[in-house]
Scaffold this motif. Structure first.
Motif, PDB file in Angstrom:
ATOM      1  N   LYS A  44       0.810  -1.217   0.000  1.00 54.01           N
ATOM      2  CA  LYS A  44       0.000   0.000   0.000  1.00 54.01           C
ATOM      3  C   LYS A  44       0.846   1.271   0.000  1.00 54.01           C
ATOM      4  N   SER A  45       2.005   1.232   0.648  1.00 57.84           N
ATOM      5  CA  SER A  45       2.819   2.449   0.738  1.00 57.84           C
ATOM      6  C   SER A  45       3.234   2.958  -0.646  1.00 57.84           C
TER       7      SER A  45
ATOM      8  N   ASP B 257      -0.151   4.402  -2.255  1.00 55.14           N
ATOM      9  CA  ASP B 257      -0.537   5.675  -1.641  1.00 55.14           C
ATOM     10  C   ASP B 257      -0.071   6.887  -2.446  1.00 55.14           C
ATOM     11  N   ASN B 258       1.177   6.829  -2.929  1.00 51.11           N
ATOM     12  CA  ASN B 258       1.792   8.016  -3.553  1.00 51.11           C
ATOM     13  C   ASN B 258       1.819   7.967  -5.068  1.00 51.11           C
TER      14      ASN B 258
ATOM     15  N   SER C 138       7.504   7.722  -7.037  1.00 50.71           N
ATOM     16  CA  SER C 138       6.800   6.526  -6.554  1.00 50.71           C
ATOM     17  C   SER C 138       6.207   5.750  -7.718  1.00 50.71           C
TER      18      SER C 138
ATOM     19  N   GLY D 254      -4.362  -1.834  -1.091  1.00 47.75           N
ATOM     20  CA  GLY D 254      -4.691  -0.526  -0.514  1.00 47.75           C
ATOM     21  C   GLY D 254      -5.063   0.530  -1.532  1.00 47.75           C
TER      22      GLY D 254
ATOM     23  N   GLU E 104      -7.298   3.124  -2.963  1.00 49.16           N
ATOM     24  CA  GLU E 104      -8.373   3.884  -2.322  1.00 49.16           C
ATOM     25  C   GLU E 104      -9.125   4.807  -3.257  1.00 49.16           C
ATOM     26  N   ASP E 105      -8.526   5.163  -4.405  1.00 51.57           N
ATOM     27  CA  ASP E 105      -9.280   6.047  -5.301  1.00 51.57           C
ATOM     28  C   ASP E 105      -9.066   5.708  -6.774  1.00 51.57           C
TER      29      ASP E 105
ATOM     30  N   GLN F 234      -5.572   6.352  -8.523  1.00 55.82           N
ATOM     31  CA  GLN F 234      -4.590   5.282  -8.297  1.00 55.82           C
ATOM     32  C   GLN F 234      -4.890   4.091  -9.206  1.00 55.82           C
TER      33      GLN F 234
ATOM     34  N   GLY G 142      -8.668  -2.994  -2.311  1.00 56.09           N
ATOM     35  CA  GLY G 142      -8.611  -1.794  -1.480  1.00 56.09           C
ATOM     36  C   GLY G 142      -9.982  -1.201  -1.244  1.00 56.09           C
TER      37      GLY G 142
ATOM     38  N   TYR H  66     -11.301   1.360  -2.294  1.00 55.57           N
ATOM     39  CA  TYR H  66     -11.985   1.878  -3.476  1.00 55.57           C
ATOM     40  C   TYR H  66     -13.095   0.916  -3.890  1.00 55.57           C
TER      41      TYR H  66
END
Ligand code: C2E
Ligand code: MG
Ligand code: MG
Ligand code: MG
Length: 288
Positions: free
Chosen positions: A203-204, A207-208, A215, A237, A239-240, A243, A257, A259
């Motif tokens: 997920k890390s 995230d970015n 990233s 992970g 989420e949107d 991504q 995730g 999302y």
């Protein structure tokens, strides 16, 4: 005055420490009884194919509801369970419960839903094939329905035994996913040696991915390496939508995730699967 202050600070610190120790002991005692008291439950988080937008599997995530109703995070109790050596009993329960769920869903959907379970480093030992055989025979499952998630750290710590063990379980028909990829040792040399089928990008990174070109570049490289090794790439992970679009453009195969969905109780997850449809759905299902 300053002496007093010092003493107060010291007392305060001591009290904190004592409270921490007693709550830890308290948690430990409760954890030892959690299996017997039926306090565990598996939640299931759908995994979606980015090409077909269909559900291709789920990850089983353990939930512990203590007597009194308080939920404890697996990030807290799994390390504790490893420490007090009850993790293999817990993993056996997780594998058996996931297998029973797969059978229940098979009865409903006439398909095996691949269910991923998380293994601890302590599970990746020579007795794992035997433990899986028991799960298979007790529940009469197709081994294809269980995916075993392992982390780099849990392999690196006993690399020779781990590689042999994972090779053996793959020969039994189970598949293996490397979880949290990118957070651990991350040596590409090791990656090529691990007997795995799937790579889960941590997920890390995800995230970015939409905000940081660096990233995104690293993640794209991971996807490519994974593809060269003929691994399926799962993003964790997500989420949107942004991504998701970046991941899709990179050629990532599967996303998991918030999302799409949080981890869900089994019945809610079945509803999600029925609504979103399962990949490779046999035509006979449409007639039902
Ligand atoms: P994991 O295997 O990497 O699982 C993914 C974690 O990310 C889960 O947390 C999941 O709920 C969370 N997650 C998924 N999608 C999103 C998202 O879009 N946003 C955010 N913020 N979080 C998301 P969870 O369920 O709290 O589990 C934490 C960790 O505990 C797991 O990480 C795994 O390492 C461990 N764990 C969980 N269940 C088991 C189990 O049955 N056995 C073992 N050994 N470990 C487990
Ligand atoms: Mg996992
Ligand atoms: Mg993970
Ligand atoms: Mg993780």
């Amino acid at each position: 005055e300053s002496k007093n202050k010092g003493r107060n600070t010291y007392t305060f610190f001591n009290t904190e420490l004592a409270e921490y120790a007693s709550s830890r002991l308290d948690t430990e005692i409760a954890l030892r009884d959690a299996l017997n008291n039926n306090e565990f439950e598996l939640f299931y988080q759908p995994q979606i194919c980015l090409k077909t937008c269909m559900v291709v599997g789920v990850e089983a995530l353990l939930r512990w509801k203590r007597t009194g109703g308080q939920f404890v995070s697996p990030a807290v109790f799994i390390p504790l369970a490893e420490e007090i050596n009850i993790i293999s009993d817990i993993t056996n329960w997780v594998m058996d419960t996931a297998a029973k769920q797969a059978v229940a869903w098979h009865d409903r959907l006439h398909m095996w839903v691949p269910i991923a379970v998380n293994l601890s480093g302590k599970d990746i030992h020579r007795d794992l094939p035997q433990r899986l055989k028991k799960v298979q025979y007790d529940n009469d499952i197709d081994p294809k329905t269980l995916v075993l998630e392992v982390t780099e750290g849990s392999i690196i710590n006993n690399i020779d035994v781990a590689i042999e063990t994972l090779e053996e379980v793959r020969e039994q028909g189970y598949s293996v996913a490397l979880d949290d990829f990118g957070t651990g040792f991350s040596s590409l040399h090791y990656l090529s040696k691990f007997p795995i089928d799937k790579l889960k990008i941590d997920k890390s990174f995800v995230d970015n991915i939409a905000s940081s070109p660096k990233s995104a570049a690293v993640t794209a490289a991971i996807v490519q390496v994974g593809q060269c090794l003929e691994l399926k790439i799962v993003a964790e992970g997500v989420e949107d939508l942004q991504q998701l679009q970046v991941l899709r453009a990179m050629g990532c195969n599967i996303a998991q995730g918030y999302y799409y969905s949080k981890p869900l109780p089994a019945d809610d997850c079945l509803q999600f699967i029925e609504r979103e449809k399962l990949a490779n759905q046999p035509p006979s299902l449409d007639a039902m």
